[in-house]
Scaffold this active site. Structure first.
Site, short mmCIF file in Angstrom:
data_model
loop_
_atom_site.label_atom_id
_atom_site.label_comp_id
_atom_site.label_asym_id
_atom_site.label_seq_id
_atom_site.Cartn_x
_atom_site.Cartn_y
_atom_site.Cartn_z
N GLU A 133 77.61 0.61 18.60
CA GLU A 133 78.27 0.63 19.92
C GLU A 133 77.39 1.43 20.86
O GLU A 133 76.87 2.49 20.49
CB GLU A 133 79.65 1.27 19.80
CG GLU A 133 80.37 1.51 21.12
CD GLU A 133 81.70 2.22 20.93
OE1 GLU A 133 82.31 2.07 19.84
OE2 GLU A 133 82.14 2.94 21.86
N GLU A 138 81.20 6.13 30.63
CA GLU A 138 82.46 6.48 29.98
C GLU A 138 82.83 7.92 30.30
O GLU A 138 81.97 8.80 30.39
CB GLU A 138 82.36 6.32 28.46
CG GLU A 138 83.67 6.54 27.74
CD GLU A 138 83.57 6.37 26.23
OE1 GLU A 138 84.58 6.02 25.61
OE2 GLU A 138 82.47 6.61 25.68
#
Length: 314
Positions: A133, A138
């Site tokens: 990932e 974020e």
């Protein structure tokens, strides 16, 4: 006269000049996203207080809409929720195509802000965490700066010292060994995330993935140093001209080929959940996270992405 030494010298020059040149393979703007991405009406894997809706519902409720070069995805900001009912309606999009070696460049005008929000632009393989990932953008609860993170299976670490302008939060990318924290790098500027990002008019995020490294860059909308090929979404780019990335993940102690598979691109907004909920009070947010989401729909008026475009290169 060309000698063998001249040829070698020329070959080295060409490699240095063009080794990081990519051509555009995909361009998404406005309503293009509705054809190239799928709304994932799934249970939130991070246990957020959201209800991810399908495309028909998102369009009907204006949680997804486009106008010209604006593509907006957002959370519901009108409904008071029942404590025993589903979470706040929101959106999670997944690209229909998958990518290995590639570059993504995002031109973002606005990102979700507010207590309880947990927005992300990221990429992930079908077999998590074994295919890896990559989190490009974020964060949670308006806490700056942005953090870019890798999440992997065991046997992937990063050197403590490497060529980046950001600050490492950890160097072991193994989800099992880090309670899913992975190996993150925080950007060096506050305007890389949240209200400060939005006040500046957004900016550009870029991520380059190869078998040798993964790099992430950020330029604010007001940054005069943004490369022309980034700013203009050019059909050809040269990442060698983009300067030192703020996040650099080399392969020296992580075999990227074995830890990262074909990735889909994800755009999502969750609320509370495993990260935002866990640090909600510590981040200075009022009450408890779930009750705040249930009872304060107007708190999410600014919980939206406004994406000008996404360009992908290979």
């Amino acid at each position: 006269m060309f000698t063998s030494r001249t040829f070698v010298a020329l070959a080295c020059f060409v490699t240095a000049a063009f080794g990081a040149t990519y051509s555009q393979t995909d361009s998404h703007q406005g309503s293009d996203f509705l054809q190239s991405f799928t709304h994932q009406a799934i249970a939130d894997p991070t246990h957020g207080r959201v209800n991810y809706v399908d495309q028909a519902t998102a369009l009907a409720q204006n949680l997804t809409f486009s106008s010209g070069d604006h593509f907006v995805i957002r959370a519901d900001d009108t409904t008071v929720l029942s404590a025993s009912g589903p979470g706040r309606n929101s959106v999670r999009l997944q690209s229909n195509k998958q990518y290995t070696t590639h570059v993504t460049v995002w031109s973002l005008r606005h990102m979700p802000q507010g207590c309880a929000t947990w927005p992300a632009l990221w990429e992930v393989g079908a077999d998590w965490p074994n295919q890896g990932e990559i989190d490009v953008l974020e964060g949670v609860n308006d806490q700056t700066p942005n953090q870019s993170t890798l999440h992997t299976s065991s046997g992937c670490t990063m050197p403590a010292s490497r060529s980046q302008t950001g600050t490492s939060t950890g160097n072991n990318c193994d989800t099992a060994a880090t309670n899913n924290a992975g190996c993150g790098v925080q950007a060096p500027t506050a305007n890389s995330y949240g209200p400060a990002f939005n006040s500046a008019g957004g900016g550009w995020y870029a991520m380059e993935r190869t078998s040798s490294f993964i790099k992430v860059w950020f330029w604010s909308r007001t940054d005069g140093s943004v490369p022309a090929d980034v700013k203009n979404g050019a059909t050809s780019i040269n990442t060698d001209n983009w300067g030192t990335p703020y996040a650099y993940f080399p392969s020296q102690s992580c075999d990227l080929n074995s830890h990262f598979g074909a990735h889909n691109i994800i755009i999502n907004l969750t609320l509370c959940g495993d990260w935002a909920g866990a640090v909600y009070s510590a981040d200075g947010c009022p009450g408890d996270c779930v009750s705040y989401v249930n009872n304060n729909p107007s708190a999410f008026t600014n919980a939206y992405f406004d994406i000008q475009w996404l360009k992908i290169y290979g």
